[in-house]
Each structure stands twice: as C-alpha cells, then as structure tokens.
Design a protein around this motif. Structure first.
Motif: not given
Length: 409
Positions: A102-105, A146-154, A162-165
């Motif tokens: 999963i990539g995150f902007e 956070l629910p998305l992040f926890h799903f990935a970790r679980m 994905l992003n740049i400066e």
C-alpha cells in the motif's frame, strides 16, 4: 482504464416489463400512469457503479481490481466516509490477493524508515506519527487515516511513501523540470507529456488561484506560468507513479504483489494523473476506484471518470472535528525560522494574509527554532483567540494576527 462487465439480467427484466407495459396500455388506453420523476441518485449509497454502464456487484469490482497491477483509491482528505470506504476496499482486495503493498500520498519518501518500523511493530502510534512528521507534512487529523495504518500493520502489509518534498514541486512549477539540478530531483525522471484533456481540466483550477498580476480572462493554455503549474502537477503524479511502479517490478516474491495507491481524487480522475504516468512507465493494468458523494452532480458521472465508483455520504464539517487547531500552512525550517511553502485555501493563515515564502520568526512571543515549535504553539491556541505571529517578508519584519474561530455548538 479497465472496462467491467455488468450483469445483463436487469436489462432483460427491463425489456420484459416494457413489453408487458405496452400490452396493458393497449388494453386500457384511457388509463396512463403518471411517470416517476427521474432519480437524481445516480450512485446510491453502498452501491458500486461503473460509469457509462451502470450498477455492478462488489464481487465483480473486487475480482477485477484484484487482477490489476496497480489499484488507485481516491479520496477527499477530510471526508471520514472516504477513508472508511478505503478501508473496506482494502480488506476486500486483501481477501482475494493477500500479497499486497500500500502506497500513501501522505508521506514523503524521506520518512520511509518510519513506515518500515511501524509495520515491524517497533513504534507506537505517537512515535510513528512523530517520526513520520505527520503534523508538519500532512497536518490532517491522523484519526482519519490510522485505521488504514493499523490494517496494514496487523496484516504485515508493506507501506510505501509516495510523495516528494513540497519544495521540489514548487521549484519545478517556478523553474521547469530541467531548471532544477538533477541532484535535487529526488531521482525523478521527466514526466510524460500531459494529454490535452488534462490541460483543459487543469486550466479552470489554475484560474481559481490568486493571480495578482493577471485577470482570469488573460490566462490561456500557452501562459508560461500555467505551463509551469502543469509541470508541478505532473511531477507530483510522476513521483507517486514511480514508487508504485517500483513496488510492482522490484518484488522478490514469485507472485507479483497487488500494489494499491491511496491518494487525493485529483490524481485519479479520468486517468489524467498517476495512471497516465504509470502507463508511460510500462504499467498498463491500472484500475481506478473512487468514492462518490451522494450530493455530487450526476453530470460528472461520465464514462472514464474512473473504472468504478462507490456511493458514500458527503462530508459535513461539523460531524468530524479535528482534535487540534490548524493554522493551514506547510513549511520547512530555514532562513532563521519556519519558511512558509504553502498556504491552504480558506484557512486561518490565508485570512491572516500569511503568504508563501514568508519566514515565521515568532509565534505568541515564542522564537521558532525547530519544527515542533510551530506545531506546539498552534495546538495550544484556544478557540476564539488571536495569535500574534512575527514574520519576515522581503527582508522586512512585520506582525500579523491569526484569528482562531470559536467552536460552534
């Protein structure tokens, strides 16, 4: 984009009902039932719709998307229902294709190590958000994500930044791609040329920004500033596409992973943005899925806007209140303070007339020396109060006042 097959059953039933209706009308010519008003609910809540075709089942959409190389999930950042839909879709995709990335902007590349530690279970929520510089980089209530992040970790699903400066995007928008030294481009390759449709789509958006030296009618597609603006948008799309492409092609597993990109809908609509750059990078099997607010005009639901859309509730600002105050800027440390990189539209900072390139020297009398100084002062600011901000603009020091609104009951 990908075409989905929609069941013909409903069409057959419609034809049968139409024929029956003709027979009834012939028998009772003087009795003509009133026509039902046309429904404005083009994407019912909880339903999937394939633009240009009609309703489709969850099973159809997920089965097809799970076969793609990359799936793009759009969002409006502050809409909680959009993030709930993203989680539901991720769960469904993971059930079919467990080998996932999963990539995150929301994260710039430089914080990738924090994402890796989070997935490995080495950081608490608070430690993770701090290490990822969430409040400074994204500055949207973390509870939405956070629910998305926890799903990935679980499920031990790798998360990739994905992003740049923001600074690099601004540099390209101001100087053009080749105007930025190669060593400052974060490894990015030149973006694919935009389609004419994308240019037509971006021009009204560009005109909505403050152009103090030009009137909206004076801005054309050949305007040099507008072309640099396009360059900045393309760079953003290209940056995310490159990381997604690398996740597809550099996997060490025998089975290719399903790579999912979570990003703003503007990067997904009509295949103009990230999908266009992915195609240029050799990734052809891309599926674009979007949440569709029930209040959105059906005129926008045209073929090609996405491969499929899902009906959700529109965002209501009063229903979800951030847990902390927001000034509405993105910044980096430098030049003796916090250098403002971007001022959000309709933000407290915009009303206070804070501008990009301003250097924040003090806030409420507190010298700004590190990133956290800005965050901490703003978080402590009580609703309904005024925050004095000492800035430097064009080598002139001045004081501006940021007025934080009172909480509505």
């Amino acid at each position: 984009m990908t075409n989905f097959n929609v069941s013909r059953c409903s069409r057959v039933i419609s034809v049968i009902l139409m024929l029956l209706g003709l027979c009834v009308n012939n028998a009772t010519a003087t009795i003509i039932p009133a026509k039902k008003p046309a429904s404005k609910d083009c994407v019912p809540l909880g339903d999937w719709v394939v633009p240009g075709l009609g309703k489709a089942s969850q099973q159809e959409i997920i089965a097809r998307a799970a076969k793609a190389s990359v799936v793009l999930l759009g969002e409006t950042h502050v809409n909680a229902d959009h993030h709930r839909w993203q989680l539901q879709t991720l769960v469904a995709l993971h059930g079919v294709h467990p080998n996932m990335v999963i990539g995150f902007e929301m994260f710039p590349r430089r914080v990738q190590a924090a994402l890796d530690k989070w997935i490995a279970g080495k950081l608490s929520e608070k430690e993770f958000l701090r290490a990822a510089e969430w409040d400074r980089v994204w500055n949207t209530d973390a509870n939405l994500y956070l629910p998305l992040f926890h799903f990935a970790r679980m499920n031990r699903i790798p998360m990739v930044a994905l992003n740049i400066e923001t600074k690099l995007r601004h540099q390209v928008a101001e100087k053009g791609f080749y105007g930025v030294p190669m060593e400052e481009r974060e490894g990015l390759t030149r973006p694919a040329e935009p389609s004419q449709a994308y240019i037509d789509y971006l021009l009204p958006i560009y005109k909505q920004h403050d152009r103090k030296d030009k009137k909206a009618g004076e801005i054309t597609q050949d305007d040099s500033d507008f072309r640099r603006f396009i360059g900045g948008q393309q760079l953003w799309d290209r940056a995310m596409a490159q990381i997604l492409q690398q996740a597809v092609t550099k996997s060490t597993n025998s089975e290719q992973p399903l790579v999912v990109g979570v990003m703003g809908s503007g990067h997904v609509l009509h295949g103009f943005g990230v999908a266009h750059q992915l195609h240029d990078l050799g990734i052809q099997n891309v599926v674009a899925l979007l949440p569709w607010d029930s209040s959105k005009s059906c005129q926008h639901l045209v073929k090609g806007v996405a491969d499929a859309v899902f009906g959700v509730m529109p965002h209501v600002s009063e229903s979800f209140r951030p847990q902390f105050q927001r000034l509405g800027i993105r910044y980096e440390m430098g030049r003796g303070g916090a250098v403002v990189l971007q001022v959000e539209k309709n933000s407290i900072a915009e009303v206070a007339e804070l501008m990009a390139s301003d250097v924040i020297l003090e806030m409420a009398g507190v010298p700004i020396k590190i990133t956290e100084d800005v965050i901490n002062v703003v978080k402590r600011q009580a609703p309904g109060t005024w925050l004095p901000i000492k800035i430097k603009r064009d080598d002139i020091e001045m004081l501006i006042i940021a007025k934080f609104p009172a909480l509505s009951l």
